[in-house]
Motif scaffolding. Structure first.
Motif: not given
Length: 188
Positions: A127-130, A138-140, A145-154
């Motif tokens: 997340v910090a790297l992104g 900007r696309p980084a 966002a992907a990691i955050g979404t993965g954590l919610v799914f988890s």
């Protein structure tokens, strides 16, 4: 799907000698502290261990253990599907130690972080790297966002894909000889 039978640490401690204790955490986590008499069979090697676990279950009750009780409950469900009865330790080694029961640690065992801590480090770093890379490109930010979404799914599914990936790192993998020795002991 049925919920596996669970024992609280006090119940398990009172009759620990009556159980064959199987710790389904990674070898590194196991080395950081495990129940007395526990055998280490990582969850992702459970299918390989089915014949040995069936033999052990024919001699007594299997008590499946992990850090929090989630992976051991998953193991109980997989074993039940194979016709092998097992119970889980509610709250895992965290609850066990929290109630003052002993965790054994091998001498000279390498210090390996628990899987939950490894996941927090990896997720937080990504997340910090992104976010940092997103200041230049900007696309980084989509990485965060992907990691955050993965954590919610988890959290929603009580699974963790990142833990499954981290479990494949060398320090989290059993040596083949260790696993084979454990399986031989359980079959005898």
């Amino acid at each position: 799907m049925t919920t596996p039978t669970a024992l609280i640490p006090a119940q398990a401690a009172a009759r620990l000698d009556d159980y064959t204790v199987i710790d389904v955490r990674t070898p590194g986590e196991y080395a950081s502290g495990h129940l007395p008499g526990a055998h280490n069979i990582p969850l992702d090697h459970l299918h390989t261990a089915l014949p040995a676990l069936k033999a052990a279950a024919s001699r007594g009750t299997l008590l499946m253990v992990c850090a929090s009780g989630n992976r051991s409950a998953t193991a109980c469900t997989e074993l039940a599907a194979a016709g092998i009865p097992a119970t889980t330790l509610a709250g895992g080694t965290t609850a066990w130690a929290g109630e003052g029961h002993t965790l054994l640690r091998p001498e000279n065992a390498p210090a390996v972080w628990p899987m939950e801590r490894q996941v927090r480090l990896a997720a937080g770093s990504l997340v910090a790297l992104g976010l940092a890379a997103g200041t230049r490109w900007r696309p980084a930010r989509w990485l965060s966002a992907a990691i955050g979404t993965g954590l919610v799914f988890s959290a929603a599914t009580n699974t963790c894909g990142m833990a499954a990936v981290l479990a494949k790192l060398p320090h989290n993998r059993p040596r083949t000889t260790d696993l084979l020795t454990t399986l031989r002991v359980l079959q005898d």
